[in-house]
Design a protein around this motif. Structure first.
Motif, PDB file in Angstrom:
ATOM      1  N   PRO A  67      24.052  16.411  40.614  1.00 51.12           N
ATOM      2  CA  PRO A  67      24.526  14.899  40.571  1.00 51.12           C
ATOM      3  C   PRO A  67      23.459  13.986  41.563  1.00 51.12           C
ATOM      4  CG  PRO A  67      26.106  16.628  41.645  1.00 51.12           C
ATOM      5  CD  PRO A  67      24.833  16.870  41.050  1.00 51.12           C
ATOM      6  N   PRO A  68      23.663  14.240  42.796  1.00 54.37           N
ATOM      7  CA  PRO A  68      23.662  13.410  43.770  1.00 54.37           C
ATOM      8  C   PRO A  68      23.125  11.550  43.017  1.00 54.37           C
ATOM      9  CG  PRO A  68      21.077  13.836  43.101  1.00 54.37           C
ATOM     10  CD  PRO A  68      22.154  15.046  42.414  1.00 54.37           C
ATOM     11  N   ALA A  69      23.221  10.874  44.051  1.00 52.69           N
ATOM     12  CA  ALA A  69      22.774   9.742  43.433  1.00 52.69           C
ATOM     13  C   ALA A  69      22.264   8.938  45.006  1.00 52.69           C
ATOM     14  CB  ALA A  69      24.420   8.697  43.687  1.00 52.69           C
ATOM     15  N   GLY A  70      22.620   7.201  45.088  1.00 56.01           N
ATOM     16  CA  GLY A  70      22.489   6.506  46.122  1.00 56.01           C
ATOM     17  C   GLY A  70      23.022   6.004  47.037  1.00 56.01           C
ATOM     18  N   CYS A  83      26.630  11.298  39.651  1.00 55.00           N
ATOM     19  CA  CYS A  83      27.264  11.777  40.785  1.00 55.00           C
ATOM     20  C   CYS A  83      28.786  12.453  39.639  1.00 55.00           C
ATOM     21  CB  CYS A  83      28.583  10.086  41.350  1.00 55.00           C
ATOM     22  SG  CYS A  83      26.976   9.672  42.488  1.00 55.00           S
ATOM     23  N   LEU A 123      28.809  20.448  45.749  1.00 54.08           N
ATOM     24  CA  LEU A 123      29.741  19.760  46.290  1.00 54.08           C
ATOM     25  C   LEU A 123      30.658  20.126  44.352  1.00 54.08           C
ATOM     26  CD1 LEU A 123      27.130  16.488  45.572  1.00 54.08           C
ATOM     27  CD2 LEU A 123      28.750  17.368  47.575  1.00 54.08           C
ATOM     28  N   CYS A 155      31.963  14.401  40.657  1.00 50.40           N
ATOM     29  CA  CYS A 155      31.859  14.605  41.910  1.00 50.40           C
ATOM     30  C   CYS A 155      32.780  14.193  43.113  1.00 50.40           C
ATOM     31  CB  CYS A 155      30.411  14.009  43.692  1.00 50.40           C
ATOM     32  SG  CYS A 155      30.843  13.849  44.697  1.00 50.40           S
ATOM     33  N   PHE A 168      34.128  13.628  45.951  1.00 48.31           N
ATOM     34  CA  PHE A 168      33.385  12.198  47.126  1.00 48.31           C
ATOM     35  C   PHE A 168      33.245  10.914  45.813  1.00 48.31           C
ATOM     36  CE2 PHE A 168      31.889  15.329  49.932  1.00 48.31           C
ATOM     37  CZ  PHE A 168      32.446  15.232  50.917  1.00 48.31           C
ATOM     38  N   LEU A 169      33.603  10.804  44.580  1.00 46.67           N
ATOM     39  CA  LEU A 169      33.151   9.908  44.141  1.00 46.67           C
ATOM     40  C   LEU A 169      34.268   8.981  43.934  1.00 46.67           C
ATOM     41  CD1 LEU A 169      31.060   8.279  42.374  1.00 46.67           C
ATOM     42  CD2 LEU A 169      31.606   9.196  39.868  1.00 46.67           C
ATOM     43  N   CYS A 189      29.963   6.131  46.039  1.00 51.64           N
ATOM     44  CA  CYS A 189      29.595   7.451  46.907  1.00 51.64           C
ATOM     45  C   CYS A 189      30.964   6.711  48.101  1.00 51.64           C
ATOM     46  CB  CYS A 189      29.450   8.262  47.099  1.00 51.64           C
ATOM     47  SG  CYS A 189      28.591   9.761  48.506  1.00 51.64           S
ATOM     48  N   LEU A 249      31.091   8.982  50.705  1.00 55.81           N
ATOM     49  CA  LEU A 249      30.907   9.142  52.389  1.00 55.81           C
ATOM     50  C   LEU A 249      29.508   7.738  52.429  1.00 55.81           C
ATOM     51  CD1 LEU A 249      29.707  12.759  51.262  1.00 55.81           C
ATOM     52  CD2 LEU A 249      31.601  12.280  52.423  1.00 55.81           C
ATOM     53  N   ARG A 284      26.206  11.776  53.415  1.00 58.70           N
ATOM     54  CA  ARG A 284      25.846  12.686  52.556  1.00 58.70           C
ATOM     55  C   ARG A 284      24.798  13.309  52.543  1.00 58.70           C
ATOM     56  NH1 ARG A 284      24.963   6.293  50.050  1.00 58.70           N
ATOM     57  NH2 ARG A 284      26.951   6.025  50.571  1.00 58.70           N
ATOM     58  N   PRO A 285      24.357  14.805  51.888  1.00 58.19           N
ATOM     59  CA  PRO A 285      23.762  15.565  51.296  1.00 58.19           C
ATOM     60  C   PRO A 285      21.763  14.846  50.607  1.00 58.19           C
ATOM     61  CG  PRO A 285      25.061  16.009  50.074  1.00 58.19           C
ATOM     62  CD  PRO A 285      25.559  14.123  50.133  1.00 58.19           C
ATOM     63  N   CYS A 298      20.771  13.608  47.821  1.00 57.13           N
ATOM     64  CA  CYS A 298      22.290  12.615  46.900  1.00 57.13           C
ATOM     65  C   CYS A 298      21.662  11.351  48.020  1.00 57.13           C
ATOM     66  CB  CYS A 298      23.927  12.385  47.879  1.00 57.13           C
ATOM     67  SG  CYS A 298      24.460  13.722  47.032  1.00 57.13           S
TER      68      CYS A 298
HETATM   69  S1  SF4 Z   1      28.156  12.978  47.529  1.00 56.60           S
HETATM   70 FE1  SF4 Z   1      28.484  10.606  46.720  1.00 56.60          FE
HETATM   71  S2  SF4 Z   1      26.097  10.083  46.802  1.00 56.60           S
HETATM   72 FE2  SF4 Z   1      26.501  12.765  46.708  1.00 56.60          FE
HETATM   73  S3  SF4 Z   1      27.306  13.269  44.405  1.00 56.60           S
HETATM   74 FE3  SF4 Z   1      28.748  13.019  45.440  1.00 56.60          FE
HETATM   75  S4  SF4 Z   1      29.915  10.801  44.925  1.00 56.60           S
HETATM   76 FE4  SF4 Z   1      27.196  10.584  44.630  1.00 56.60          FE
END
Ligand code: SF4
Ligand code: SF4
Length: 181
Positions: free
Chosen positions: A9-12, A25, A93, A101, A103-104, A109, A111, A116-117, A120
């Protein structure tokens, strides 16, 4: 990095380009084992913020998972072997049945950036030696940015924050360059 394949995943940030995209995500089916690992600091910070641990899951340290990390940390093979021994497992996650995810949400996101991690917040920007560069991944922020400066701006990153987040990730796993020597 010549750009190793990305950690999944990860994202901004939740607003802006990532809220329109949300690509990183959401996992393709069967890719849970390749989600980037969570550090102890990530676990404690998010557990404390949420008051539960249902947002995380464990996956085995598979050969495929280690190969992904080796592309991201090419100078730390011994550190990776120490941090992620085959047969053990790591936290990641949790994802829903459709690959999203935990949290999506509709707005991106759920968070805050601080919660966030670290990976991410950093994705899709990475560090190789003294170079800060984008991973070679499909990402709307990369596609829309005119240059590296524009990419960092769209993700609410600056050089100091990139260095700090990357150092946090390296430090969590003992992957600092030179430590393997
Ligand atoms: S924690 Fe947030 S940024 Fe990270 S993968 Fe999940 S939704 Fe995306
Ligand atoms: S724009 Fe890039 S970093 Fe943001 S959600 Fe899409 S793939 Fe992830």
């Amino acid at each position: 990095m010549p750009a190793p394949q990305p950690p999944t995943p990860p994202a901004g940030p939740p607003a802006g380009v990532c809220a329109r995209c949300r690509r990183c995500c959401t996992l393709a089916p069967g890719q849970e084992g390749l989600v980037f690992p969570l550090s102890q600091a990530d676990l404690e910070r998010i557990d404390q913020a949420l008051g539960h641990a249902r947002w995380r899951a464990q996956s085995p340290n598979s050969q495929e998972f280690l190969a992904m990390l080796a592309k991201l940390f090419p100078k730390s093979p011994a550190g990776l072997a120490r941090a992620f021994p085959l047969g053990a497992s790591h936290w990641r996650l949790a994802v829903a049945g459709d690959g999203r995810c935990f949290f999506l949400g509709q707005g991106g996101c759920g968070l805050t950036p601080e919660q966030r991690p670290a990976h991410c917040r950093l994705f899709p920007v990475w560090r190789l030696g003294n170079h800060i560069l984008p991973l070679r991944v499909e990402c709307l922020a990369i596609a829309e940015a005119k240059d590296m400066r524009g990419l960092m701006k769209s993700l609410d990153l600056d050089v100091a924050l990139v260095k700090e987040l990357f150092a946090r990730i390296q430090g969590a796993w003992g992957l600092e360059e030179g430590r393997d020597a």
